[in-house]
Design an enzyme around this catalytic site. Sequence first.
Site, PDB file in Angstrom:
ATOM      1  N   LEU A 191       0.500  -1.128  -0.017  1.00 58.37           N
ATOM      2  CA  LEU A 191      -0.148  -0.005  -0.027  1.00 58.37           C
ATOM      3  C   LEU A 191       0.733   1.325   0.030  1.00 58.37           C
ATOM      4  O   LEU A 191       0.527   2.213  -0.425  1.00 58.37           O
ATOM      5  CB  LEU A 191      -0.915  -0.011   1.004  1.00 58.37           C
ATOM      6  CG  LEU A 191      -2.289   1.187   1.417  1.00 58.37           C
ATOM      7  CD1 LEU A 191      -2.645   1.200   0.327  1.00 58.37           C
ATOM      8  CD2 LEU A 191      -2.578   1.064   2.689  1.00 58.37           C
ATOM      9  N   TYR A 192       1.969   1.189   0.858  1.00 55.63           N
ATOM     10  CA  TYR A 192       3.031   2.423   0.962  1.00 55.63           C
ATOM     11  C   TYR A 192       3.195   2.742  -0.633  1.00 55.63           C
ATOM     12  O   TYR A 192       3.212   3.809  -1.092  1.00 55.63           O
ATOM     13  CB  TYR A 192       4.072   2.062   1.493  1.00 55.63           C
ATOM     14  CG  TYR A 192       5.184   3.087   1.570  1.00 55.63           C
ATOM     15  CD1 TYR A 192       5.326   4.208   1.902  1.00 55.63           C
ATOM     16  CD2 TYR A 192       6.377   2.751   0.936  1.00 55.63           C
ATOM     17  CE1 TYR A 192       6.057   5.197   1.919  1.00 55.63           C
ATOM     18  CE2 TYR A 192       7.388   3.617   0.707  1.00 55.63           C
ATOM     19  CZ  TYR A 192       7.409   4.827   1.307  1.00 55.63           C
ATOM     20  OH  TYR A 192       8.127   5.848   1.082  1.00 55.63           O
ATOM     21  N   ALA A 193       3.729   1.809  -1.467  1.00 56.12           N
ATOM     22  CA  ALA A 193       4.381   1.864  -2.790  1.00 56.12           C
ATOM     23  C   ALA A 193       2.988   2.502  -3.551  1.00 56.12           C
ATOM     24  O   ALA A 193       3.231   3.199  -4.621  1.00 56.12           O
ATOM     25  CB  ALA A 193       4.783   0.563  -3.438  1.00 56.12           C
ATOM     26  N   THR A 253       0.403   4.325  -2.703  1.00 59.84           N
ATOM     27  CA  THR A 253       0.286   5.934  -2.314  1.00 59.84           C
ATOM     28  C   THR A 253       1.444   6.599  -3.044  1.00 59.84           C
ATOM     29  O   THR A 253       1.167   7.627  -3.262  1.00 59.84           O
ATOM     30  CB  THR A 253       0.297   5.854  -0.853  1.00 59.84           C
ATOM     31  OG1 THR A 253       1.502   5.522  -0.297  1.00 59.84           O
ATOM     32  CG2 THR A 253      -0.868   5.147  -0.468  1.00 59.84           C
ATOM     33  N   LYS A 254       2.637   6.088  -3.227  1.00 56.53           N
ATOM     34  CA  LYS A 254       3.594   6.850  -3.668  1.00 56.53           C
ATOM     35  C   LYS A 254       3.566   7.049  -5.028  1.00 56.53           C
ATOM     36  O   LYS A 254       3.803   8.119  -5.653  1.00 56.53           O
ATOM     37  CB  LYS A 254       5.003   6.180  -3.421  1.00 56.53           C
ATOM     38  CG  LYS A 254       5.581   6.639  -1.748  1.00 56.53           C
ATOM     39  CD  LYS A 254       5.613   8.058  -1.761  1.00 56.53           C
ATOM     40  CE  LYS A 254       6.310   8.307  -0.338  1.00 56.53           C
ATOM     41  NZ  LYS A 254       6.765   9.788  -0.111  1.00 56.53           N
TER      42      LYS A 254
END
Length: 422
Positions: free
Chosen positions: A228-230, A232-233
């Site tokens: 999810l972090y990736a 959002t980036k």
Amino acid sequence: MVDKPMSNHRTRFPFSINKLIFWSLISLAVILFFFVGSPPSTATTTTSSSHSRRSLRGGPQWQTSVIRSSTPSNPKGLRVLVTGAAGFVGSHVSVALKRRGDGVVGIDNFNRYYDPSLKRSRADLLTREGVFVVEGDINDSSLLKSLFKLVKFTHVMHLAAQAGVRYAMKNPSSYIHSNIAGFVNLLETCKSVNPQPAIVWASSSSVYGLNSKVPFSEKDRTDQPASLYAATKKAGEEIAHTYNHIYGLSMTGLRFFTVYGPWGRPDMAYFFFTRDILKGKQIQIFEGAEHRSVARDFTYIDDIVKGCLGALDTAEKSTGSGGKKSGPAQLRIFNLGNTAPVPVAKLVSILEKLLKVHAKKKVMAMPRNGDVPFTHADISLAKKEIGYKPGTDLEKGLNKFVTWYLAYYSNESGKKDRLSSW
């Protein structure tokens, strides 16, 4: 920093982004943006005068501090708003800008993702360097507007974000709140002011996701996020493209590759390996499929800072005014890595050597938590366009980190000693 002419390079983002993931994230961001408040403040009770000045915003003393901090000592200096200024990269970039004569104002919400006292110590160091850090959230529109009303910022260095790949499985909404809604709120403010600032922001090497081609190039596909972090980036990169296209904001994205060094983040492997080795605790070393080594393109903080300054120095002016675009604006994306991936097992052996302690190790298969087996940056574009040239190998950089770590944590009550370890 190499003095290079302004670049006219425009990066073409890969078109094949996973639309379902992207628009789902955008929809969730809109919901959170309008209906969910900022995360609770993580400030601890303190009698620090610098903390009081950061918190009591809006008054004459606060305004004076903002204006003074934003005023360059160099007649040709920039006026930079640094978001996430009390963070690892943000604090180093802020100091570097201030020391070369630029005006710098920081903003940070001091959240609880890791020990806020480390962020407070960084902020105290920034105060000593003459950098005023506003305590607040980038989702606070009124705060951002008040800062831009006081100061005509020439640049924004956007480093505020919810970091960490694995934490996204525990608190996904925090990533939408900071990395998408917060970014949009910042861009909404920037596109409406006159003059519009040029914006440099932190993306991440994680956008390459499940890409198997190495080294990772800015031309490679980035539509297969592994976390999810990736996601959002990656969404942030698409949002940047949108504001560049519609409003004429000058946008430069930097894909950081595993940044490490003094004053680093406690959630990073090199940091908690050091802590656990010294405490005699067992550390877990992951391996990929078929017992392949997990490797990272570890990049020392000083090299990352040089890349950030190079991006700021070559950023062209935005072309809009008051939310209206007058012409095409600069749009760039760069990898900032070290181009020398190192197996995590090698990282541990270097730490054992520097700490003079044998680590208790447990090798195990990498769990499905969003991590990827390797990263490797192609930095040829950054070298050409912004003069980026990393020069710190892993052992040299870890030696500096270990020296800082031992000094910082050797005496928890010796604040003066800890603050001298920049």
